[in-house]
Design an enzyme around this catalytic site. Structure first.
Site, short mmCIF file in Angstrom:
data_model
loop_
_atom_site.label_atom_id
_atom_site.label_comp_id
_atom_site.label_asym_id
_atom_site.label_seq_id
_atom_site.Cartn_x
_atom_site.Cartn_y
_atom_site.Cartn_z
CG ASP A 105 -9.57 -13.31 13.85
OD1 ASP A 105 -9.15 -14.23 14.56
OD2 ASP A 105 -8.81 -12.42 13.41
CG HIS A 145 -9.19 -17.76 13.85
ND1 HIS A 145 -8.20 -16.91 13.42
CD2 HIS A 145 -9.61 -18.43 12.75
CE1 HIS A 145 -8.03 -17.05 12.12
NE2 HIS A 145 -8.88 -17.95 11.69
#
Ligand SMILES: *[C@@H]1O[C@H](CO)[C@@H](O)[C@H](O)[C@H]1NC(C)=O
Ligand SMILES: *[C@@H]1O[C@H](CO)[C@@H](O)[C@H](O)[C@H]1NC(C)=O
Ligand SMILES: *[C@@H]1O[C@H](CO)[C@@H](O)[C@H](O)[C@H]1NC(C)=O
Ligand SMILES: *[C@@H]1O[C@H](CO)[C@@H](O)[C@H](O)[C@H]1NC(C)=O
Ligand SMILES: *[C@@H]1O[C@H](CO)[C@@H](O)[C@H](O)[C@H]1NC(C)=O
Ligand SMILES: *[C@@H]1O[C@H](CO)[C@@H](O)[C@H](O)[C@H]1NC(C)=O
Ligand SMILES: *[C@@H]1O[C@H](CO)[C@@H](O)[C@H](O)[C@H]1NC(C)=O
Ligand SMILES: *[C@@H]1O[C@H](CO)[C@@H](O)[C@H](O)[C@H]1NC(C)=O
Ligand SMILES: *[C@@H]1O[C@H](CO)[C@@H](O)[C@H](O)[C@H]1NC(C)=O
Ligand SMILES: *[C@@H]1O[C@H](CO)[C@@H](O)[C@H](O)[C@H]1NC(C)=O
Ligand SMILES: *[C@@H]1O[C@H](CO)[C@@H](O)[C@H](O)[C@H]1NC(C)=O
Ligand SMILES: *[C@@H]1O[C@H](CO)[C@@H](O)[C@H](O)[C@H]1NC(C)=O
Length: 407
Positions: A228, A251
């Site tokens: 993430d 991310h």
């Protein structure tokens, strides 16, 4: 003779760790007990000014670590601190935070704290990743939370396989991370789609750092391999410097998400992220704020992204102030989070597909003074695509964008 001397030294150290009196400049060395090492670790951090975990030692932490209110402490971690994955224990007993329903193994707080030594924090995440496969609401602990702390340095530490976020800075002031190596890998068959280990690590929300209600935080010279966000600036992150990071599989470096919770006002101000290598990621430099009915509000101001090199990144430059909303709802209920004075300077490299930049603002002037300079990202395939809505882009790369749509 030598052995006797060592034994005397050893019992002196044990004594120093065990006693709570006269502990001004003590140094205590911990050895594994064979059972839960949390009690001796807690006692040593309380009573000794320096706590040493030798390279050959692995502490087995089976109960939560409340290390708050410390003063002038050095943790010299050359060995390993491993969090025993007793899932029922932790889901019932880990420290919990209402913000995004997080839990953590360890809160470390107080003033003047140094964590260093070249050793490892091991979240023993595999058991958690496997358990999450059959329970998608399973709460999973953050490894290390710097909690209500001032003047903290975490340096030369490895962190592996966190069950969820690796690091949270919660209500911290003057907190620095330097030379941290973060690595999350799963060997299980769960969640692996198309053999992409990192897609399901993203589904597990494994962030490198989250900063919340904290001021004056530095994260530098670090390598992050996760799923993430690499670094995420959550509500009330101010005066933050991120530099020289190598992020893989993430991310991106993300401001937000902000303005999620009704009644809350979120500030992210004075954030500079420089010299970031971002590979195999969903985003490069990103800002995201919620829109829609019943969300919160806030301000994002003076945010700079300098010298990013992207490789195989889906959206190298992203502003999304219609986060988690469809187009109709975003037009009806624009974001209450203002985004101002943002600089994307010198982003180069290659995206994964055709998209290279996406600046999607809520209507009615929610974004202002958004600057893109020296932007030279090539499309991984097809023709480089720039998209924008409800914003006037400034800077020397503004002409690379089409006329922005207005909704
Ligand atoms: C860690 O300590 C717990 C509690 O005493 C014990 O059940 C577990 O077996 C220990 N794990 C290791 C790897 O020593
Ligand atoms: C941690 O310990 C301190 C001091 O003992 C206590 O005041 C505090 O409530 C504890 N924190 C949590 C979250 O349990
Ligand atoms: C911590 O260190 C500072 C500066 O060296 C000193 O002023 C303070 O008294 C120390 N606090 C404790 C509890 O030792
Ligand atoms: C899933 O995890 C949650 C929270 O950790 C827990 O309350 C719940 O009982 C678990 N569900 C199952 C089916 O184990
Ligand atoms: C910030 O914390 C560091 C320790 O990480 C300390 O050396 C420094 O003096 C602190 N700065 C301020 C302004 O207190
Ligand atoms: C960074 O930390 C690692 C231990 O995790 C250590 O081996 C290495 O020497 C450190 N690098 C620098 C430049 O201090
Ligand atoms: C970087 O991430 C990709 C997947 O996104 C993975 O295949 C690769 O092994 C990772 N590289 C390193 C050095 O871990
Ligand atoms: C952020 O700081 C502002 C100003 O101090 C405060 O009003 C707001 O409640 C804080 N928001 C959060 C999420 O802590
Ligand atoms: C941001 O930086 C400016 C300039 O140093 C300073 O005046 C302002 O107070 C800072 N904002 C916050 C929220 O700290
Ligand atoms: C913007 O933030 C940076 C730190 O990220 C700070 O150095 C600078 O002074 C701030 N500028 C303004 C105008 O607040
Ligand atoms: C742009 O970024 C690249 C990669 O980090 C760096 O080598 C170069 O010096 C930067 N250019 C400027 C003008 O800062
Ligand atoms: C858009 O979102 C709203 C609010 O969640 C929902 O009621 C509506 O059906 C959605 N419209 C579309 C086209 O998906």
């Amino acid at each position: 003779m030598q052995l006797t001397a060592l034994l005397v030294l050893f019992s002196a150290l044990k004594l120093a760790c065990a006693t709570s009196a006269n502990h001004d400049a003590t140094s205590c060395t911990l050895v594994a007990s064979g059972g839960d090492d949390a009690p001796q670790f807690l006692a040593a951090m309380k009573s000794c000014s320096t706590v040493i975990i030798p390279a050959t030692t692995t502490l087995n932490i089976s109960t939560r670590l409340n290390m708050t209110g410390l003063d002038n402490k050095t943790l010299n971690l050359a060995g390993t601190v491993r969090f025993n994955p007793n899932i029922p224990y932790w889901t019932g007993n880990a420290f919990s935070f209402p913000f995004q329903t997080q839990i953590t193994f360890w809160i470390l707080g107080g003033t003047n704290i140094i964590v260093t030594g070249g050793g490892t924090l091991d979240g023993a995440g595999q058991a958690w990743y496997d358990a999450f496969a059959s329970n998608s609401t399973l709460l999973r602990p953050i490894i290390l939370t710097i909690f209500q702390a001032q003047n903290v340095l975490v340096k030369n530490i490895r962190m592996i396989n966190s069950p969820e976020w690796f690091n949270l800075v919660n209500e911290g002031k003057n907190v620095t991370y330097d030379n941290i190596t973060i690595n999350a890998v799963s060997t299980s068959s769960h969640f692996i789609s198309n053999t992409d280990n990192f897609a399901y690590l993203a589904d597990l929300w494994i962030n490198g750092w989250d900063i919340y209600r904290s001021d004056n935080v530095v994260i530098k010279n670090s390598v992050i391999n996760n799923g993430d966000d690499c670094v995420s600036f959550k509500p009330n992150s101010t005066n933050i410097l991120v530099s020289n990071l190598n992020c893989n599989g993430s991310h991106g470096i993300s401001v937000g998400s902000l303005g999620q919770f009704a009644g809350m006002f979120d500030i992210v101000e004075n954030v500079t992220s420089s010299n970031v290598k971002m590979s195999n990621a969903q985003n490069g430099a990103r800002i995201k704020a919620w829109a829609g009915a019943n969300v919160g509000s806030g301000i994002v101001k003076n945010i700079t992204f300098n010298n990013f090199v992207v490789n195989n990144v889906d959206s190298p430059l992203t502003v999304d102030s219609c986060y988690m909303t469809n187009a109709t709802a975003c037009t009806q209920f624009p974001s209450n989070t203002l985004i101002q004075d943002v600089f994307f300077n010198n982003i180069t490299g290659t995206s994964s597909g055709s998209l290279v930049a996406s600046v999607s603002c809520s209507p009615d002037g929610r974004c202002s003074d958004i600057n893109v300079n020296d932007f030279e990202v090539k499309a991984g395939s097809g023709t480089a695509k720039y998209t924008c809505q409800n914003v006037q882009i400034l800077g020397d790369a503004a002409s690379q964008f089409p006329t922005c749509t207005v909704t």
